[in-house]
Every structure is written in structure tokens, then in C-alpha cells.
Design a protein around this motif. Structure first.
Motif, short mmCIF file in Angstrom:
data_model
loop_
_atom_site.label_atom_id
_atom_site.label_comp_id
_atom_site.label_asym_id
_atom_site.label_seq_id
_atom_site.Cartn_x
_atom_site.Cartn_y
_atom_site.Cartn_z
N ALA A 72 1.81 11.18 3.56
CA ALA A 72 2.41 10.09 2.78
C ALA A 72 2.56 8.87 3.68
CB ALA A 72 3.77 10.51 2.23
N VAL A 73 2.09 7.72 3.21
CA VAL A 73 2.13 6.48 4.00
C VAL A 73 2.49 5.33 3.08
CG1 VAL A 73 0.86 4.89 5.46
CG2 VAL A 73 0.32 7.32 5.54
N ALA A 74 3.38 4.48 3.53
CA ALA A 74 3.69 3.24 2.82
C ALA A 74 3.58 2.09 3.80
CB ALA A 74 5.09 3.29 2.22
N LEU A 75 3.01 0.99 3.36
CA LEU A 75 2.82 -0.17 4.22
C LEU A 75 3.21 -1.42 3.44
CD1 LEU A 75 1.77 -0.93 7.04
CD2 LEU A 75 -0.50 -1.16 6.06
N ARG A 76 4.16 -2.16 3.96
CA ARG A 76 4.67 -3.33 3.28
C ARG A 76 4.01 -4.61 3.78
NH1 ARG A 76 9.11 0.04 4.24
NH2 ARG A 76 9.46 -0.90 6.28
N ALA A 77 4.07 -5.64 2.98
CA ALA A 77 3.54 -6.94 3.39
C ALA A 77 4.34 -7.47 4.58
CB ALA A 77 3.61 -7.93 2.23
N GLY A 78 3.65 -8.12 5.53
CA GLY A 78 4.32 -8.68 6.69
C GLY A 78 4.83 -7.62 7.64
N GLU A 79 4.04 -6.55 7.82
CA GLU A 79 4.48 -5.44 8.66
C GLU A 79 3.30 -4.92 9.47
OE1 GLU A 79 7.21 -1.56 7.87
OE2 GLU A 79 5.42 -1.68 6.60
N ILE A 80 3.57 -4.57 10.74
CA ILE A 80 2.58 -3.90 11.59
C ILE A 80 3.04 -2.46 11.80
CG2 ILE A 80 1.42 -3.82 13.81
CD1 ILE A 80 1.85 -6.80 14.10
N VAL A 81 2.19 -1.52 11.40
CA VAL A 81 2.49 -0.11 11.57
C VAL A 81 1.49 0.47 12.57
CG1 VAL A 81 2.58 2.16 10.47
CG2 VAL A 81 3.49 0.16 9.29
N GLY A 82 2.00 1.11 13.62
CA GLY A 82 1.15 1.75 14.61
C GLY A 82 0.88 3.19 14.23
N LEU A 83 -0.35 3.62 14.42
CA LEU A 83 -0.76 4.99 14.12
C LEU A 83 -1.16 5.63 15.45
CD1 LEU A 83 -1.38 7.10 11.90
CD2 LEU A 83 -3.69 6.13 11.78
N LEU A 84 -0.35 6.57 15.92
CA LEU A 84 -0.56 7.18 17.22
C LEU A 84 -0.71 8.69 17.09
CD1 LEU A 84 2.02 4.89 17.66
CD2 LEU A 84 1.18 5.25 19.96
N GLY A 85 -1.53 9.25 17.97
CA GLY A 85 -1.71 10.68 18.00
C GLY A 85 -2.84 11.05 18.94
N PRO A 86 -2.92 12.30 19.35
CA PRO A 86 -3.99 12.74 20.25
C PRO A 86 -5.34 12.71 19.55
CG PRO A 86 -2.72 14.61 19.48
CD PRO A 86 -2.00 13.40 19.00
N SER A 87 -6.41 12.82 20.31
CA SER A 87 -7.76 12.88 19.74
C SER A 87 -7.84 14.07 18.78
CB SER A 87 -8.81 13.03 20.84
OG SER A 87 -8.81 11.91 21.69
N GLY A 88 -8.47 13.83 17.63
CA GLY A 88 -8.61 14.88 16.64
C GLY A 88 -7.40 15.07 15.75
N ALA A 89 -6.43 14.15 15.84
CA ALA A 89 -5.20 14.29 15.05
C ALA A 89 -5.40 13.92 13.59
CB ALA A 89 -4.09 13.43 15.65
N MET A 106 0.85 -1.18 0.00
CA MET A 106 0.00 0.00 0.00
C MET A 106 0.89 1.24 0.00
SD MET A 106 -1.21 2.63 2.05
CE MET A 106 -1.12 2.14 3.75
N HIS A 107 0.54 2.20 -0.85
CA HIS A 107 1.32 3.43 -0.93
C HIS A 107 0.39 4.60 -1.16
CE1 HIS A 107 4.00 6.48 -2.77
NE2 HIS A 107 4.88 5.97 -1.92
N ALA A 108 0.49 5.60 -0.29
CA ALA A 108 -0.32 6.82 -0.42
C ALA A 108 0.62 8.01 -0.45
CB ALA A 108 -1.29 6.93 0.74
N GLN A 109 0.25 9.00 -1.27
CA GLN A 109 1.08 10.17 -1.41
C GLN A 109 0.21 11.43 -1.43
OE1 GLN A 109 4.49 9.79 -1.58
NE2 GLN A 109 4.68 12.01 -1.38
N GLY A 110 0.58 12.41 -0.61
CA GLY A 110 -0.09 13.70 -0.65
C GLY A 110 -1.55 13.68 -0.24
N LEU A 111 -1.95 12.74 0.65
CA LEU A 111 -3.35 12.66 1.05
C LEU A 111 -3.75 13.86 1.91
CD1 LEU A 111 -3.88 8.90 2.05
CD2 LEU A 111 -4.42 10.02 -0.12
N SER A 112 -4.82 14.50 1.51
CA SER A 112 -5.40 15.59 2.28
C SER A 112 -6.90 15.40 2.33
CB SER A 112 -5.07 16.95 1.65
OG SER A 112 -3.68 17.20 1.66
N ARG A 113 -7.50 15.90 3.40
CA ARG A 113 -8.96 15.80 3.53
C ARG A 113 -9.46 17.01 4.31
NH1 ARG A 113 -13.86 13.51 1.67
NH2 ARG A 113 -15.36 14.26 3.20
N ARG A 114 -10.44 17.68 3.71
CA ARG A 114 -11.05 18.85 4.35
C ARG A 114 -12.53 18.58 4.58
NH1 ARG A 114 -10.50 24.23 5.22
NH2 ARG A 114 -8.40 24.29 4.38
#
Length: 277
Positions: free
Chosen positions: A20-37, A1-9
Motif C-alpha cells: 500500500a502506497v500513498a503519495l501526496r502533491a508537493g511531497e518527496i517520498v524515498g524508497l529504500l531497501g536492499p537489492s532485490g527488495a 496517487m494511491h495504491a492498495q494491495g499491490l502484488s506482483r509475481r
């Protein structure tokens, strides 16, 4: 999976900014941040449930477009933060519905694994929040997805079951699946191969837990006859050793040393300059 320049309004709210996010096979990626991030917005875009305002997304080696959305979704498992279950129907029915065509034995095994076998035929609406969480995870896992997107999967469950969840995530990783896990449980970062730390819709860092720990500092508190002094030192410890040598041993009553934990480093990243990013 590969994402580039994602924005959302959303009207006046800019939820994501040039992500920008890249996710490879056989990998766990943690997504952390405060509420509303912007974590949930990002997960929903990657799950093909929300269109970005800008940017590109590639899944399983092909660009996402209107013509292949339905086919790509069959290869994705998604567990939302809010329950997306039919509460008047049983846990078993919910899992079978999301796993159309999956053998009954597979559904039964999944419910057994998640400790739901005895409640399999009870309506979901009569279950506790923790049980609903387990049903939601079963619905996300039933088709053995290649890409698993989990939004706060361990919220509200006990520590024993939480460890069981992570054991299952590790198994899926070992079988080549890609997992993105959004969480408020910072201690879960140690289970991840990489960490994306998000604040105000932006990725602050994309790194490993080991690399983050190299940023950990040491705090030393010295109590002596003239009072108390506290200092923080860089991870290499050279300044700390130099300073300790300057202390008069006869005056020192107590020395306390505390090393930053991974949680300390992550929280510091999340809060540094908040509101000015």
C-alpha cells in the motif's frame, strides 16, 4: 496517487506482497531497501509500465484502467535504473523525442541546467555513465510531470551534481509535483518528507526521517582497569544515566559515546530478521 494491495509475481518469485502506497502533491517520498527488495518492480507498476498481479491503483484522482493508460502516462515522468535512450542519437534529440511538442528553448534550458549544453549534439553512446544519467533525468523532467518516479537517479554521479539533482527535486516539490525516489544512497533519506523501507517485497515502514531518528540508540564503550565493557541504551537515555552513575570514576580510563545515525537505523530495519519476513 494511491495504491492498495499491490502484488506482483514472476513465475515462482513473489516480487511484491500486498503493498500500500500513498503519495501526496508537493511531497518527496524515498524508497529504500536492499537489492532485490522489489523497489524497481513497484516503481514500474506506478509508472504504468508493468501490471500488478493483484491490487488497485489510482492516479490523479481516477482508477487506472486500460482505457486511460495512455492519457495518464503523459502526466508521469519516469527515470529508469537502466538507460532507456537512443544511443546513436544526440542528447538533444533524445530529450526532444521524450518531450514531444515541448519548445526547443525548454530543452536547451534543461540541458544547460544539467551541464550538458556543450555535449548536446553528441551521440549518447559516446557519453560516460554519469552523462547518460543526466540525459535520462532530462527526459523525465522535460514535460514537467505532476508525478515523477525516479529509480536510482543519483547512481554514479559526483556529489556536486547529486546535490544539484536534489535541489531540482525540491523545486519541483515546491511547485506541487509528487516525487518517488528509489535510492541505495541512504544519506539521501534526509531530503525526503517520508520514507518507505522495503524488504522482500513488503513495506516494512512508512514514516518520516524524524520519526526514525527517535528509534536511534546510544552505544557506550567504557575502558577501565578490569577491561572493556560496551552497552547499548534506548533513545530516552534514562538507563544510560543510571549506569554511568554506577561507574567508579577512579577505575575508568576512557568513555566513548556513539549515537546511531539515520543510516544506522535504516540499515538495522533492512537487515533485522532478513529471510524470515
Amino acid at each position: 496517487m494511491h495504491a492498495q494491495g499491490l502484488s506482483r509475481r514472476y513465475d515462482r518469485l513473489q516480487a511484491l506482497v500486498d503493498v500500500a502506497v500513498a503519495l501526496r502533491a508537493g511531497e518527496i517520498v524515498g524508497l529504500l531497501g536492499p537489492s532485490g527488495a522489489g523497489k524497481t518492480t513497484l516503481v514500474r507498476i506506478l509508472a504504468l509500465l508493468l501490471r500488478p498481479s493483484a491490487g488497485s491503483l489510482e492516479l490523479f484522482g481516477e482508477p487506472v484502467r486500460a482505457g486511460n493508460l495512455r492519457r495518464l502516462r503523459t502526466r508521469i515522468g519516469y527515470m529508469p535504473q537502466e538507460y532507456a535512450l537512443y544511443e546513436d542519437l544526440s542528447a538533444s534529440f533524445n530529450v526532444r523525442f521524450f518531450g514531444r511538442g515541448v519548445a526547443s528553448r525548454k530543452v536547451d534550458e534543461l540541458l544547460e541546467f544539467l551541464g550538458l549544453a556543450e555535449r548536446a549534439h553528441d551521440p549518447v553512446g559516446a557519453m560516460s555513465g554519469g552523462m547518460k544519467q543526466r540525459v535520462s533525468l532530462a527526459c523525465a523532467l522535460v514535460n514537467e510531470p505532476e508525478l515523477l518516479l525516479l529509480d536510482e537517479p543519483t547512481a554514479g554521479i559526483d556529489p556536486v551534481l547529486r546535490q544539484r539533482f536534489w535541489d531540482e527535486f525540491d523545486r519541483l516539490k515546491g511547485e506541487g509535483a509528487s516525487l518517488l525516489v528509489s535510492t541505495h544512497q541512504i544519506d539521501e533519506a534526509v531530503h525526503c518528507d517520508r520514507l518507505l523501507i522495503v524488504r522482500e517485497g513488503r513495506i516494512l515502514t512508512d514514516t518520516t526521517p524524524e520519526a526514525l531518528m527517535r528509534r536511534a540508540a546510544t552505544t557506550v564503550r567504557v575502558e577501565r582497569q578490569g577491561g572493556v565493557e560496551e552497552r547499548r541504551f534506548a533513545p530516552d537515555g534514562l538507563d544510560l544515566l543510571h549506569w554511568l552513575r554506577t561507574l567508579d570514576e577512579e577505575e575508568v580510563r576512557r568513555v566513548d559515546v556513539r549515537n546511531d545515525t539515520l543510516e544506522d537505523v535504516i540499515v538495522a530495519l533492512m537487515t533485522a530478521g532478513a529471510g524470515h519476513a
